[in-house]
Write a protein that holds these residues in place. Structure first.
Motif, PDB file in Angstrom:
ATOM      1  N   VAL A 168      11.703  66.082  37.148  1.00 17.98           N
ATOM      2  CA  VAL A 168      12.705  64.665  37.118  1.00 17.98           C
ATOM      3  C   VAL A 168      13.708  64.337  37.737  1.00 17.98           C
ATOM      4  N   MET A 169      14.466  65.807  37.972  1.00 17.78           N
ATOM      5  CA  MET A 169      15.469  65.597  40.243  1.00 17.78           C
ATOM      6  C   MET A 169      14.616  65.053  40.908  1.00 17.78           C
ATOM      7  N   ALA A 170      13.417  66.138  41.050  1.00 19.03           N
ATOM      8  CA  ALA A 170      12.292  64.722  42.316  1.00 19.03           C
ATOM      9  C   ALA A 170      12.592  63.128  41.873  1.00 19.03           C
ATOM     10  N   ASP A 171      12.053  63.139  41.313  1.00 17.33           N
ATOM     11  CA  ASP A 171      11.948  61.536  40.705  1.00 17.33           C
ATOM     12  C   ASP A 171      12.906  60.838  40.765  1.00 17.33           C
ATOM     13  N   THR A 172      14.275  60.850  40.319  1.00 11.79           N
ATOM     14  CA  THR A 172      15.499  60.093  40.042  1.00 11.79           C
ATOM     15  C   THR A 172      15.836  60.537  41.562  1.00 11.79           C
ATOM     16  N   GLY A 173      15.748  61.357  42.526  1.00 14.40           N
ATOM     17  CA  GLY A 173      16.716  61.592  43.611  1.00 14.40           C
ATOM     18  C   GLY A 173      18.100  62.728  43.383  1.00 14.40           C
ATOM     19  N   SER A 174      17.210  62.957  43.208  1.00 15.26           N
ATOM     20  CA  SER A 174      18.176  64.168  42.333  1.00 15.26           C
ATOM     21  C   SER A 174      19.367  63.560  40.679  1.00 15.26           C
ATOM     22  N   PHE A 175      19.094  61.508  40.745  1.00 13.83           N
ATOM     23  CA  PHE A 175      19.969  61.423  39.635  1.00 13.83           C
ATOM     24  C   PHE A 175      20.699  60.035  39.788  1.00 13.83           C
ATOM     25  N   ARG A 176      19.794  59.758  40.905  1.00 14.41           N
ATOM     26  CA  ARG A 176      20.599  58.984  41.557  1.00 14.41           C
ATOM     27  C   ARG A 176      20.032  57.552  41.572  1.00 14.41           C
ATOM     28  N   PHE A 177      19.075  57.444  41.188  1.00 10.75           N
ATOM     29  CA  PHE A 177      18.089  55.823  40.881  1.00 10.75           C
ATOM     30  C   PHE A 177      18.493  55.975  39.736  1.00 10.75           C
ATOM     31  N   PRO A 178      17.845  54.055  39.203  1.00 10.49           N
ATOM     32  CA  PRO A 178      18.510  53.788  37.895  1.00 10.49           C
ATOM     33  C   PRO A 178      17.624  54.390  37.260  1.00 10.49           C
ATOM     34  N   ALA A 179      16.432  54.621  37.931  1.00  8.04           N
ATOM     35  CA  ALA A 179      16.129  55.255  36.312  1.00  8.04           C
ATOM     36  C   ALA A 179      16.105  56.724  35.423  1.00  8.04           C
ATOM     37  N   ALA A 180      17.533  56.782  36.666  1.00  2.00           N
ATOM     38  CA  ALA A 180      18.073  58.406  36.119  1.00  2.00           C
ATOM     39  C   ALA A 180      18.884  57.703  34.787  1.00  2.00           C
ATOM     40  N   SER A 181      18.221  57.598  33.522  1.00  2.00           N
ATOM     41  CA  SER A 181      18.672  56.924  32.752  1.00  2.00           C
ATOM     42  C   SER A 181      19.743  57.506  31.495  1.00  2.00           C
ATOM     43  N   ALA A 182      20.444  56.887  30.060  1.00  2.00           N
ATOM     44  CA  ALA A 182      20.673  57.754  29.584  1.00  2.00           C
ATOM     45  C   ALA A 182      20.093  58.885  28.825  1.00  2.00           C
ATOM     46  N   ALA A 183      18.773  58.794  28.780  1.00  2.00           N
ATOM     47  CA  ALA A 183      17.829  59.819  27.733  1.00  2.00           C
ATOM     48  C   ALA A 183      17.502  60.701  28.592  1.00  2.00           C
ATOM     49  N   VAL A 184      17.904  60.366  29.868  1.00  2.00           N
ATOM     50  CA  VAL A 184      17.166  61.818  31.162  1.00  2.00           C
ATOM     51  C   VAL A 184      17.882  62.329  30.791  1.00  2.00           C
ATOM     52  N   HIS A 185      18.992  62.024  31.526  1.00  2.00           N
ATOM     53  CA  HIS A 185      21.137  62.641  31.101  1.00  2.00           C
ATOM     54  C   HIS A 185      20.771  63.532  29.308  1.00  2.00           C
ATOM     55  N   ALA A 186      20.178  63.116  28.510  1.00  2.00           N
ATOM     56  CA  ALA A 186      20.534  64.036  27.303  1.00  2.00           C
ATOM     57  C   ALA A 186      19.065  65.067  27.415  1.00  2.00           C
ATOM     58  N   MET A 187      18.043  64.626  27.508  1.00  2.00           N
ATOM     59  CA  MET A 187      17.260  65.692  28.338  1.00  2.00           C
ATOM     60  C   MET A 187      17.480  67.083  29.081  1.00  2.00           C
ATOM     61  N   VAL A 188      18.184  66.535  29.985  1.00  2.00           N
ATOM     62  CA  VAL A 188      18.841  67.426  30.874  1.00  2.00           C
ATOM     63  C   VAL A 188      19.772  68.458  30.334  1.00  2.00           C
ATOM     64  N   SER A 189      20.573  67.599  28.860  1.00  2.00           N
ATOM     65  CA  SER A 189      21.416  68.432  28.561  1.00  2.00           C
ATOM     66  C   SER A 189      20.505  69.293  27.992  1.00  2.00           C
ATOM     67  N   ASP A 190      19.599  69.214  26.845  1.00  2.00           N
ATOM     68  CA  ASP A 190      18.783  70.337  26.054  1.00  2.00           C
ATOM     69  C   ASP A 190      18.166  71.074  27.067  1.00  2.00           C
ATOM     70  N   LEU A 191      17.147  70.658  28.302  1.00  2.00           N
ATOM     71  CA  LEU A 191      16.963  72.033  29.215  1.00  2.00           C
ATOM     72  C   LEU A 191      18.513  73.096  29.366  1.00  2.00           C
ATOM     73  N   LYS A 192      19.394  72.183  29.492  1.00  2.00           N
ATOM     74  CA  LYS A 192      20.455  73.558  29.531  1.00  2.00           C
ATOM     75  C   LYS A 192      21.012  74.183  28.681  1.00  2.00           C
ATOM     76  N   ALA A 193      20.777  73.655  27.881  1.00  2.00           N
ATOM     77  CA  ALA A 193      21.310  74.146  26.571  1.00  2.00           C
ATOM     78  C   ALA A 193      20.199  75.757  25.735  1.00  2.00           C
ATOM     79  N   ARG A 194      19.334  75.191  26.685  1.00  2.00           N
ATOM     80  CA  ARG A 194      18.008  76.148  26.380  1.00  2.00           C
ATOM     81  C   ARG A 194      18.190  77.614  27.633  1.00  2.00           C
ATOM     82  N   GLY A 195      18.503  77.272  28.112  1.00  2.00           N
ATOM     83  CA  GLY A 195      19.152  78.485  29.244  1.00  2.00           C
ATOM     84  C   GLY A 195      18.906  78.344  30.632  1.00  2.00           C
ATOM     85  N   LEU A 196      18.274  76.941  30.905  1.00  2.00           N
ATOM     86  CA  LEU A 196      17.658  76.240  32.467  1.00  2.00           C
ATOM     87  C   LEU A 196      18.695  76.975  33.356  1.00  2.00           C
TER      88      LEU A 196
END
Length: 336
Positions: A168-196
């Motif tokens: 996800v990080m690579a394909d969104t250009g470290s979250f700067r491309f338009p495809a870095a939607s709210a759903a992407v950030h919610a996913m990252v938040s979930d992964l962080k909550a799991r200890g990423l």
């Protein structure tokens, strides 16, 4: 192609599974394959990841990468594994030819083929189940959706989180491309909550090269980049001699096509590399210039609206001339 949701009830029955991705896999291709690998293993499936070709050495840190079979290097072993497959997952490519020499073998298999991909115009007739969503940031995001949508979000562990986050990080250009939607950030938040540990993943992807790559980039930007301001276009053409001089390996040129887009006014960036069997093109754009259509029309390629690839059997000099002609034919769109 049936909706992938119809596969959910079947996940509880262990099967022999093969997962593959496009040739020369990048972080999203390898990350999605390994993320799915770890998930299916937890459900009791017998799983093998087979890459059509070799991959960048800076992907070797990914958990499970040491188990991936290189088809070109171990064809007999790979063929034997594929012959036993009941399910065959195809990740991060839309047509079977993107698996290069594996394509005929995949077509010959009688097992159930499943597609998870975000590129345009998929070869839907080749798959029994699947999902193709061009609005998705990455195939890693789609694998995350597959896991959580099937009701198994609790199975996501650190190994899976690292693989999926990398793509996800690579394909969104470290979250700067338009495809870095709210759903992407919610996913990252979930992964962080799991200890990423996202910092470590970032370093593994972007701070894991050899000195020669940096010197290669400097050489290319100084001597191989041409700017056509009247067409808002930049072109980088790399010869086989350049690759040999700097001992460039698979993955060392990743991201190079994005550099010219940092120049004010540049709308289209193109990179062509002289490979042994063909010339490989990468295209990136900003704004409303559609490189997917451009790649399909002129260079037997395709991909996304702002990121695509292509190929040419012509010599390096000839394919560069072909590009310049295509650029001129696209003048109205590039000069807007």
């Amino acid at each position: 192609m049936l909706p992938i949701q119809e596969l959910y009830p079947l996940l509880s029955t262990p099967r022999t599974v093969v997962i593959t991705m496009h040739q020369k896999p990048d972080a999203d291709a390898m990350g999605s394959a390994l993320g799915l690998y770890h998930f299916l293993k937890q459900l009791g499936h017998k799983v093998t990841v087979i890459s059509p070709t070799n991959w960048a050495r800076w992907l070797n840190w990914m958990p499970g990468c040491d188990t991936v079979v290189d088809f070109e290097l171990n064809r007999e072993k790979a063929d034997g594994i594929m012959d036993q497959a009941e399910w065959f997952f195809c990740l991060d490519f839309n047509v079977l030819q993107r698996t290069k020499n594996m394509a005929p073998k995949i077509r010959s298999l009688s097992c159930t083929r499943i597609l998870i991909d975000h590129h345009q115009q998929p070869e839907v007739a080749s798959f029994a189940y699947g999902v193709s969503e061009t609005s998705k940031s990455s195939t890693c995001e789609m694998v995350y959706d597959f896991i959580t949508g099937s009701g198994h979000g609790d199975k996501i562990n650190i190994a899976m989180a690292e693989c999926l986050y990398a793509g996800v990080m690579a394909d969104t250009g470290s979250f700067r491309f338009p495809a870095a939607s709210a759903a992407v950030h919610a996913m990252v938040s979930d992964l962080k909550a799991r200890g990423l540990d996202h910092t470590q993943v970032h370093e593994n992807i972007y701070d894991n090269f050899l000195e020669n790559r940096l010197r290669f980039i400097g050489h290319v930007l100084l001597h191989r980049m041409e700017i056509y301001y009247e067409y808002n276009t930049a072109l980088i053409a790399i010869s086989k001699k350049d690759l040999l001089r700097f001992e460039i390996k698979t993955g060392d040129s990743d991201g190079l096509v994005n550099y010219p887009l940092s120049i004010q006014g540049i709308k289209l960036a193109a990179l062509v590399i002289d490979r042994d069997e063909e010339r490989k093109w990468s295209f990136r754009s900003k704004g409303d210039f559609d490189v997917n259509t451009f790649a399909r029309k002129y260079f037997e390629g395709g991909g996304h609206f702002n990121a695509a690839g292509g190929r040419s059997s012509a010599s390096l000099d000839q394919t560069v001339q072909d590009f310049l002609e295509a650029m001129k034919q696209s003048a109205l769109e590039l000069q807007d």
